[in-house]
Design a protein around this motif. Structure first.
Motif, mmCIF file in Angstrom:
data_model
loop_
_atom_site.group_PDB
_atom_site.id
_atom_site.type_symbol
_atom_site.label_atom_id
_atom_site.label_comp_id
_atom_site.label_asym_id
_atom_site.label_seq_id
_atom_site.Cartn_x
_atom_site.Cartn_y
_atom_site.Cartn_z
ATOM 1 N N GLY A 1 0.798 -1.210 0.000
ATOM 2 C CA GLY A 1 0.000 0.000 0.000
ATOM 3 C C GLY A 1 0.836 1.268 0.000
ATOM 4 N N ASN A 2 0.160 2.379 -0.110
ATOM 5 C CA ASN A 2 0.711 3.730 -0.165
ATOM 6 C C ASN A 2 1.370 4.008 -1.507
ATOM 7 O OD1 ASN A 2 0.566 6.148 1.151
ATOM 8 N ND2 ASN A 2 2.470 5.913 2.273
ATOM 9 N N VAL A 3 2.568 3.452 -1.770
ATOM 10 C CA VAL A 3 3.155 3.581 -3.111
ATOM 11 C C VAL A 3 3.842 2.275 -3.506
ATOM 12 C CG1 VAL A 3 3.494 6.081 -3.006
ATOM 13 C CG2 VAL A 3 5.357 4.581 -2.259
ATOM 14 N N TRP A 4 3.797 1.980 -4.801
ATOM 15 C CA TRP A 4 4.638 0.907 -5.340
ATOM 16 C C TRP A 4 6.098 1.258 -5.078
ATOM 17 C CZ3 TRP A 4 2.781 -3.555 -7.317
ATOM 18 C CH2 TRP A 4 1.471 -3.590 -7.803
ATOM 19 N N GLU A 5 6.948 0.249 -4.906
ATOM 20 C CA GLU A 5 8.356 0.489 -4.583
ATOM 21 C C GLU A 5 9.271 -0.170 -5.607
ATOM 22 O OE1 GLU A 5 9.329 -0.219 -0.485
ATOM 23 O OE2 GLU A 5 7.366 0.475 0.208
ATOM 24 N N TRP A 6 10.173 0.652 -6.158
ATOM 25 C CA TRP A 6 11.177 0.128 -7.083
ATOM 26 C C TRP A 6 12.067 -0.887 -6.376
ATOM 27 C CZ3 TRP A 6 10.679 0.720 -12.033
ATOM 28 C CH2 TRP A 6 10.236 1.918 -12.604
ATOM 29 N N THR A 7 12.399 -1.968 -7.062
ATOM 30 C CA THR A 7 13.483 -2.858 -6.650
ATOM 31 C C THR A 7 14.623 -2.719 -7.652
ATOM 32 O OG1 THR A 7 12.814 -4.808 -7.933
ATOM 33 C CG2 THR A 7 11.769 -4.486 -5.767
#
Length: 246
Positions: A178-184
């Protein structure tokens, strides 16, 4: 500086003011699953090394300090009246922007395996808090039909990065779904032995879902292949990791 977090893990203040690194210990953990989309298979148990991960997503104020210190371009939504608020996670950043931020601080973007270990614990939970489905006390997510935000969790768009303590991981890391997608840092490709579509290696992987994700996208295993050059997403951010010394 070392301190004890509200969870069971230790936190190092780290190089990013206001965003400590939470210790994730080495050991076996569950990665992938067999009862979801093909690109999340197979489920297996891996041995992971220790690392530290930011307690929260990188915020606008933290990213702004980086811009001022380096001359790097600003986030696309830096001046947005809602998305650009100081305590909200930075959005409107490409993979290269996120990578540059982490490297400037002597850190890295997490791998998919590191993200899953931080988000799932050692026993492969579907959510950071356990098996219960997401609710408005645990995560900032969207309407049941993809892909629009709603205000049932208190926020139409992003929430402050330190929100939703009830949704913290076992070690005390916040908003891993949730909140924001996160780059890997990983290039998108099927897992070894998996059945996912072949990759042309053009895309990087985002994890975790966001403020406008429907519940189907809001798991610790969902993988989103994304153009690393695209910086106009209002729901994509990141956090950093530090490898533990040997």
């Amino acid at each position: 500086m070392i301190a004890v977090t509200s969870g069971s893990a230790m936190a190092e203040s780290g190089p990013i003011a206001g965003n400590p690194l939470i210790e994730i210990i080495a050991g076996a953990f569950v990665f992938g699953r067999d009862d979801g989309p093909d690109n999340e298979r197979p489920r297996r148990v891996l041995e992971g090394s220790a690392f530290g991960i930011n307690r929260t997503e990188i915020t606008n104020v933290q990213y702004r300090r980086f811009v001022h210190g380096t001359g790097h371009r600003t986030a696309f939504y830096a001046n947005h009246p809602m998305l650009g608020l100081d305590d909200r996670p930075v959005v409107g950043v490409s993979w290269g922007d996120a990578d540059a931020f982490c490297r400037y601080h002597g850190l890295d973007l997490p791998s998919e395996q590191q993200y899953e270990r931080a988000a799932r614990g050692t026993d492969g939970g579907a959510f950071p808090w356990g098996a219960a489905p997401p609710d408005t006390t645990r995560a900032n997510f969207g309407a049941d039909a993809c892909c629009s935000g709603d205000v049932s969790d208190g926020y139409f768009m992003t929430a402050p990065a330190d929100s939703f303590a009830n949704g913290a991981s076992r070690e005390g890391v916040l908003n891993l779904v949730g909140n924001v997608w996160e780059w890997t840092r990983d290039v998108y490709a099927p897992y070894e032995g998996g059945l996912g579509a072949k990759s042309d290696r053009r895309y990087r992987v985002l994890r975790g879902g966001s403020w406008n994700s429907d519940p189907a996208h809001l798991t610790t295993t969902y993988r989103l292949a994304y153009d690393p050059e695209f910086r106009f997403s209002a729901n994509g951010g990141f956090r950093c990791i530090r490898f533990a010394p040997p």
